[in-house]
Write a protein that holds these residues in place. Structure first.
Motif, mmCIF file in Angstrom:
data_model
loop_
_atom_site.group_PDB
_atom_site.id
_atom_site.type_symbol
_atom_site.label_atom_id
_atom_site.label_comp_id
_atom_site.label_asym_id
_atom_site.label_seq_id
_atom_site.Cartn_x
_atom_site.Cartn_y
_atom_site.Cartn_z
ATOM 1 N N UNK A 79 -12.331 15.229 -47.840
ATOM 2 C CA UNK A 79 -11.334 15.097 -46.896
ATOM 3 C C UNK A 79 -11.710 13.807 -46.171
ATOM 4 N N UNK A 80 -10.599 12.897 -45.998
ATOM 5 C CA UNK A 80 -10.783 11.743 -45.178
ATOM 6 C C UNK A 80 -9.910 11.644 -44.340
ATOM 7 N N UNK A 81 -10.398 11.003 -42.960
ATOM 8 C CA UNK A 81 -9.655 11.072 -41.833
ATOM 9 C C UNK A 81 -9.159 9.698 -41.605
ATOM 10 N N UNK A 82 -7.726 9.620 -41.318
ATOM 11 C CA UNK A 82 -7.077 8.234 -40.813
ATOM 12 C C UNK A 82 -6.586 8.239 -39.450
ATOM 13 N N UNK A 83 -7.003 7.113 -38.819
ATOM 14 C CA UNK A 83 -6.539 7.127 -37.388
ATOM 15 C C UNK A 83 -5.131 6.876 -37.326
ATOM 16 N N UNK A 84 -4.578 7.339 -36.213
ATOM 17 C CA UNK A 84 -3.124 7.373 -35.898
ATOM 18 C C UNK A 84 -2.914 6.510 -34.939
ATOM 19 N N UNK A 85 -1.863 5.587 -34.827
ATOM 20 C CA UNK A 85 -1.699 4.674 -33.730
ATOM 21 C C UNK A 85 -1.301 5.309 -32.540
ATOM 22 N N UNK A 86 -1.551 4.846 -31.173
ATOM 23 C CA UNK A 86 -0.898 5.547 -30.114
ATOM 24 C C UNK A 86 0.509 5.702 -30.087
ATOM 25 N N UNK A 87 1.090 6.642 -29.792
ATOM 26 C CA UNK A 87 2.510 7.010 -29.753
ATOM 27 C C UNK A 87 3.014 6.300 -28.798
ATOM 28 N N UNK A 88 4.374 5.580 -29.121
ATOM 29 C CA UNK A 88 5.088 4.822 -27.949
ATOM 30 C C UNK A 88 5.767 5.550 -27.170
ATOM 31 N N UNK A 89 6.170 4.912 -25.867
ATOM 32 C CA UNK A 89 6.815 5.736 -25.028
ATOM 33 C C UNK A 89 8.103 6.497 -25.516
ATOM 34 N N UNK A 90 8.974 5.852 -26.443
ATOM 35 C CA UNK A 90 10.163 6.869 -26.990
ATOM 36 C C UNK A 90 9.738 7.882 -27.902
ATOM 37 N N UNK A 91 8.624 7.974 -28.548
ATOM 38 C CA UNK A 91 8.065 9.029 -29.144
ATOM 39 C C UNK A 91 7.531 10.063 -28.185
ATOM 40 N N UNK A 92 6.999 9.667 -27.128
ATOM 41 C CA UNK A 92 6.635 10.643 -26.059
ATOM 42 C C UNK A 92 7.704 11.308 -25.530
ATOM 43 N N UNK A 93 8.733 10.445 -25.262
ATOM 44 C CA UNK A 93 10.176 11.141 -24.723
ATOM 45 C C UNK A 93 10.780 11.979 -25.705
ATOM 46 N N UNK A 94 10.612 11.701 -27.105
ATOM 47 C CA UNK A 94 11.151 12.612 -27.967
ATOM 48 C C UNK A 94 10.527 14.044 -28.045
ATOM 49 N N UNK A 95 9.128 13.898 -28.014
ATOM 50 C CA UNK A 95 8.447 15.233 -27.704
ATOM 51 C C UNK A 95 8.854 15.987 -26.974
ATOM 52 N N UNK A 96 8.903 15.425 -25.621
ATOM 53 C CA UNK A 96 9.521 16.260 -24.451
ATOM 54 C C UNK A 96 10.819 16.650 -24.736
ATOM 55 N N UNK A 97 11.753 15.890 -25.133
ATOM 56 C CA UNK A 97 13.262 16.488 -25.498
ATOM 57 C C UNK A 97 13.154 17.587 -26.514
ATOM 58 N N UNK A 98 12.418 17.266 -27.452
ATOM 59 C CA UNK A 98 12.403 18.314 -28.717
ATOM 60 C C UNK A 98 11.751 19.752 -28.140
ATOM 61 N N UNK A 99 10.702 19.603 -27.493
ATOM 62 C CA UNK A 99 10.047 20.995 -27.061
ATOM 63 C C UNK A 99 10.831 21.508 -25.813
ATOM 64 N N UNK A 100 11.981 20.900 -25.314
ATOM 65 C CA UNK A 100 12.858 21.739 -24.183
ATOM 66 C C UNK A 100 13.855 22.197 -25.165
ATOM 67 N N UNK A 101 14.270 21.387 -26.111
ATOM 68 C CA UNK A 101 15.529 22.118 -26.870
ATOM 69 C C UNK A 101 14.945 23.243 -27.477
ATOM 70 N N UNK A 102 13.902 23.243 -28.180
ATOM 71 C CA UNK A 102 13.371 24.422 -28.953
ATOM 72 C C UNK A 102 12.961 25.574 -28.203
ATOM 73 N N UNK A 103 12.333 25.332 -26.957
ATOM 74 C CA UNK A 103 11.974 26.329 -25.918
ATOM 75 C C UNK A 103 13.443 27.062 -25.649
ATOM 76 N N UNK A 104 14.454 26.381 -25.104
ATOM 77 C CA UNK A 104 15.651 27.037 -24.833
ATOM 78 C C UNK A 104 16.202 27.715 -25.701
ATOM 79 N N UNK A 105 16.220 26.993 -27.226
ATOM 80 C CA UNK A 105 16.960 28.177 -28.397
ATOM 81 C C UNK A 105 15.976 29.290 -28.451
ATOM 82 N N UNK A 106 14.659 29.102 -28.325
ATOM 83 C CA UNK A 106 13.798 30.326 -28.522
ATOM 84 C C UNK A 106 14.081 31.218 -27.628
ATOM 85 N N UNK A 107 14.089 31.128 -26.373
ATOM 86 C CA UNK A 107 14.394 31.820 -25.146
ATOM 87 C C UNK A 107 15.718 32.460 -25.300
#
Length: 204
Positions: A79-107
């Protein structure tokens, strides 16, 4: 990750809600990390635990998550480990948006979200406004209906011994008609007639 105020109590009482919110957040974080690493077939992971209270021991359900900042690739040598670059602000916003949408759908799918209006969901007794209360009293009977003085009514009021021969100089005159057709005089502030909203008072 902190939960909205409306969701904290539900997550504190229902273990399925708590587990679903943590799983959705972990999956969306892993999805972004894997994409940023750009290694086909690589996997990442995280460890998280929920905390159910705040610093003042209040109900404050939130999650503490330790996420790997890279991915693991399986190779012929292990097994080999690869570093990932820090997420930009757009990706952080995308995570927040998708978490919200999926949580509402599940509920929503599990019936945890009440789609009714806030007024319909409340268990408090709705108190009528002052205007509604006056209307209810008038419809219940015993209230007098205000109408402008007619000529005969004005003359009768003028001749009444208690009127002093003239209406009050700072008042406008109204005849209050009872349900039986009789009338009586009542003084009303001058602004009531000019505003088109004569004061209505119940009782004889």
């Amino acid at each position: 990750m902190s939960l909205p105020f409306e969701l904290r109590a539900l997550a504190a009482k229902r273990s399925d809600v708590l587990a679903a919110m943590e799983r959705i957040f972990a999956e969306e974080s892993a999805r972004v990390t894997t994409r940023l690493a750009s290694i086909a077939g690589a996997r990442t992971g995280s460890v998280g635990f929920p905390q159910r209270f705040g610093s003042s021991l209040n109900v404050h359900v939130h999650f503490h998550t330790l996420a790997i900042d890279g991915v693991f690739e399986k190779t012929a040598m292990g097994v080999r480990f690869h570093d990932a670059p820090p997420p930009p602000k757009d990706d952080v916003s995308e995570v927040a948006r998708r978490v919200r949408e999926r949580a509402l759908l599940w509920l929503r799918r599990r019936g945890y979200i009440d789609e009714r209006a806030a007024e319909e969901r409340s268990n408090e007794t709705i108190e009528p406004s002052a205007l509604d209360a006056c209307t209810q009293l008038a419809l219940a009977g015993g209230a007098y209906l205000a109408r402008p003085f007619e000529h005969e009514d004005a003359r009768a009021f003028h001749d009444h011994p208690l009127s002093g021969g003239a209406p009050h100089p700072r008042s406008s005159e109204l005849a209050l008609a009872a349900p039986n057709g009789s009338t009586r005089a009542r003084s009303t502030p001058p602004g009531a007639l000019s505003a088109g909203r004569p004061e209505i008072r119940g009782g004889p």
